[in-house]
Design a protein around this motif. Structure first.
Motif, short mmCIF file in Angstrom:
data_model
loop_
_atom_site.label_atom_id
_atom_site.label_comp_id
_atom_site.label_asym_id
_atom_site.label_seq_id
_atom_site.Cartn_x
_atom_site.Cartn_y
_atom_site.Cartn_z
N ALA A 349 0.51 -1.36 0.27
CA ALA A 349 0.03 -0.37 -0.13
C ALA A 349 0.84 0.90 -0.14
CB ALA A 349 -1.24 0.23 1.68
N THR A 350 2.44 1.47 0.52
CA THR A 350 3.52 2.53 0.77
C THR A 350 4.14 2.28 -0.41
OG1 THR A 350 3.62 1.90 2.62
CG2 THR A 350 2.01 2.93 3.04
N SER A 351 5.04 1.48 0.65
CA SER A 351 6.52 1.57 0.44
C SER A 351 7.47 0.54 1.58
CB SER A 351 7.40 2.50 -0.10
OG SER A 351 7.64 3.02 1.39
N LEU A 352 8.14 -0.35 0.79
CA LEU A 352 9.25 -1.61 2.18
C LEU A 352 9.57 -0.52 2.84
CD1 LEU A 352 9.30 -3.95 2.57
CD2 LEU A 352 11.19 -4.20 0.70
N ARG A 353 10.00 0.88 2.48
CA ARG A 353 10.64 1.00 3.66
C ARG A 353 9.85 1.65 4.50
NH1 ARG A 353 14.14 7.23 2.68
NH2 ARG A 353 14.21 7.43 5.16
N THR A 354 9.11 2.04 4.15
CA THR A 354 7.54 3.32 5.36
C THR A 354 7.33 1.90 6.19
OG1 THR A 354 6.42 4.52 3.76
CG2 THR A 354 4.84 4.17 5.48
N ALA A 355 7.05 -0.18 5.47
CA ALA A 355 6.64 -0.81 6.11
C ALA A 355 7.18 -1.34 7.13
CB ALA A 355 6.70 -2.45 4.92
N LEU A 356 8.84 -0.94 6.56
CA LEU A 356 9.57 -1.40 8.09
C LEU A 356 10.51 -0.51 8.93
CD1 LEU A 356 12.84 -3.05 5.13
CD2 LEU A 356 10.90 -4.37 6.36
N THR A 357 9.94 0.60 8.39
CA THR A 357 9.94 1.91 10.01
C THR A 357 9.40 1.09 11.47
OG1 THR A 357 10.42 3.40 7.79
CG2 THR A 357 9.82 3.60 10.45
N PRO A 358 8.12 1.21 11.32
CA PRO A 358 7.56 0.75 12.35
C PRO A 358 8.14 -0.69 13.72
CG PRO A 358 6.21 0.46 10.71
CD PRO A 358 7.36 0.47 10.14
N LEU A 359 9.04 -0.90 12.90
CA LEU A 359 9.88 -2.38 13.61
C LEU A 359 11.33 -1.99 14.12
CD1 LEU A 359 11.43 -4.76 10.25
CD2 LEU A 359 9.06 -4.54 12.26
N ILE A 360 11.31 -0.34 13.81
CA ILE A 360 12.71 0.41 15.05
C ILE A 360 11.46 0.13 16.16
CG2 ILE A 360 13.16 2.70 15.62
CD1 ILE A 360 13.03 3.10 12.54
N LEU A 361 10.48 0.39 16.76
CA LEU A 361 9.79 0.23 18.26
C LEU A 361 9.60 -1.05 18.73
CD1 LEU A 361 6.24 2.38 16.29
CD2 LEU A 361 8.26 2.39 17.92
N ALA A 362 10.00 -2.13 17.88
CA ALA A 362 10.10 -3.69 18.45
C ALA A 362 11.52 -3.74 19.29
CB ALA A 362 10.26 -4.88 17.70
N PRO A 363 12.10 -3.49 18.93
CA PRO A 363 13.31 -3.80 20.65
C PRO A 363 13.01 -2.61 20.87
CG PRO A 363 14.04 -3.20 17.96
CD PRO A 363 13.03 -3.47 17.88
N ALA A 364 12.81 -1.37 20.82
CA ALA A 364 12.32 -0.55 21.98
C ALA A 364 11.56 -0.71 23.40
CB ALA A 364 12.32 0.80 21.73
N LEU A 365 10.12 -1.66 22.19
CA LEU A 365 9.49 -2.11 23.35
C LEU A 365 10.37 -3.20 24.35
CD1 LEU A 365 6.07 -2.81 21.31
CD2 LEU A 365 6.83 -0.65 23.09
N SER A 366 10.89 -4.10 23.97
CA SER A 366 11.70 -5.42 24.10
C SER A 366 12.76 -4.67 25.46
CB SER A 366 12.32 -6.37 23.62
OG SER A 366 11.81 -6.99 22.60
N TRP A 367 12.68 -3.65 25.04
CA TRP A 367 13.52 -2.77 25.97
C TRP A 367 13.16 -2.26 27.07
CZ3 TRP A 367 13.99 2.59 26.97
CH2 TRP A 367 14.82 3.48 28.07
N LEU A 368 12.09 -1.68 27.02
CA LEU A 368 10.72 -1.11 28.00
C LEU A 368 11.06 -1.85 29.12
CD1 LEU A 368 8.97 1.84 25.96
CD2 LEU A 368 10.19 1.30 27.97
N LEU A 369 10.04 -3.51 28.18
CA LEU A 369 9.74 -4.52 28.79
C LEU A 369 10.99 -4.88 30.20
CD1 LEU A 369 7.44 -6.16 26.75
CD2 LEU A 369 6.15 -5.28 28.74
#
Length: 401
Positions: A349-369
């Motif tokens: 629907a957008t671009s591969l770069r846009t789709a991969l950008t939310p993955l930055i949040l995944a390790p950030a959430l792991s760090w917070l936990l």
């Protein structure tokens, strides 16, 4: 049997089993070429193996919590190999699904009990558990090479040869099982597991593993295509990116266990996830060949916690080590795979770069936990070492000494 020899044998056996985790996906191009399967049918084969394996692992973990089943190691190893070996025979799609499902059950049955036995054999050593996990990484990465070498030579009719790693792996298990039996007969027994289950910490840990899985599965699915876009290269650029991702994972597993022998596991995992946030951001936003160092750093950052999270799960649930291993190694990992179609849809629907950008949040959430998680006292009698210094040699009395 010396501890190191037991871990080497268990690691080699782990490699032989995890070959079959990677073998099913590696067979897909051959299924498409020889049997004219559609992409949807091919993806159904991978789903039948991976999803069933991941969901079944906690069930086998609960079973091994009730009673020790060491013979499950060689039996499940053979089952995992037999399913893949038979999947290339005949042209029936339902039978192919059945065979890969059988392989998935074998893989699922192997991991909880093998993780429990490896923890006992390691006497709580993070370095030893890291080498055990490293074996699995090697097996997974070797699967495409093995499948291509066999099936590209003689077609799918040569698939029965793929049972050979399973036979070898089952043989590797036998000396370790004999050592266990000898110890039981001598009456020395395994170390007594002590401690109270900390279900709240285990839940937070499981959520952190889910976030890690989302990041790794998402990147492993699309990094080849993305590297080609960012570098302007061809197929070789994408293949190199995937190779770096897998190679960094093997290095990260060993590095994590070494660091945890000097500092506590929670601190090591927490810092690793923090570094990974920046590394994933580098993959998404840095153009050109400079993307490759960030891929390597991301892989290392995501795999430093790999074996440490398994032992942490076991220590948070000391009375249910099999269940803890099954959930950490299986169920939470499968959830990451379910997110990949969402990333693909967003990319369409957008671009591969846009789709991969939310993955930055995944390790950030792991760090917070992990910021809220305590370092548990290990049930094997060794307190975590929190400052740099030499690691004490294991004391006498181990059933694997």
């Amino acid at each position: 049997m010396p501890r190191n020899r037991s871990i080497v044998l268990l690691s080699a056996g782990h490699a032989c089993v995890d070959v079959y985790q990677g073998a099913v996906a590696s067979l897909v191009p051959f299924f498409v070429a020889e049997r004219a399967y559609s992409y949807a049918a091919a993806s159904g084969i991978v789903l039948a193996a991976s999803l069933l394996s991941s969901v079944a692992q906690p069930a086998f973990g609960a079973l091994t919590d009730r009673r020790s089943i060491p013979w499950l190691l060689p039996v499940s190893t053979i089952l995992g190999g037999l399913g893949v070996a038979l999947s290339g025979l005949g042209g029936s799609y339902p039978l192919t699904l059945l065979f890969v499902a059988v392989s998935g059950v074998g893989v699922a049955a192997y991991h909880p009990e093998s993780a429990r036995i490896a923890r006992l054999a390691s006497q709580g050593s993070h370095s030893s558990m890291g080498w055990f996990s490293f074996g699995g990484n090697v097996g997974f990465a070797a699967a495409p090479l093995l499948v291509t070498a066999v099936v590209a030579t003689g077609g799918l009719r040569f698939s029965p040869l793929l049972v050979i790693p399973a036979v070898v792996g089952s043989v590797f298990c036998l000396p370790v099982l004999r050592a266990l039996e000898k110890t039981a007969s001598a009456g020395s027994g395994a170390p007594t597991v002590t401690g109270t289950d900390d279900r709240g910490s285990f839940l937070k840990l499981s959520l952190a593993v889910v976030c890690r899985s989302v990041a790794f599965v998402g990147l492993s699915t699309f990094i080849s295509l993305y590297a080609r876009q960012r570098t302007g290269g061809g197929t070789a650029a994408g293949t190199a990116a995937l190779f770096v991702l897998y190679l960094g994972g093997a290095a990260g597993t060993v590095l994590g266990s070494r660091l945890a022998d000097r500092w506590d596991r929670v601190t090591v995992v927490r810092m690793s996830y923090l570094v990974t946030v920046g590394a994933v951001a580098g993959i998404v936003f840095v153009p050109g060949p400079a993307i490759y160092p960030f891929i390597a750093l991301t892989s290392i950052g995501l795999y430093v916690p790999f074996s440490l999270q398994v032992t942490l799960a076991q220590d948070y649930l000391p009375s249910r080590m099999g269940t803890a291993s099954g959930i950490t190694l299986g169920l939470t990992v499968s959830i990451g795979g379910l997110i990949s179609p969402v990333i693909g849809g967003l990319a369409d629907a957008t671009s591969l770069r846009t789709a991969l950008t939310p993955l930055i949040l995944a390790p950030a959430l792991s760090w917070l936990l992990f910021r809220t998680l305590p370092e548990p006292a290990t049930p094997f009698g060794a307190e975590p070492v929190r400052t740099p210094g030499p690691v004490a040699a294991p004391g006498p009395g181990s059933p694997f000494e």
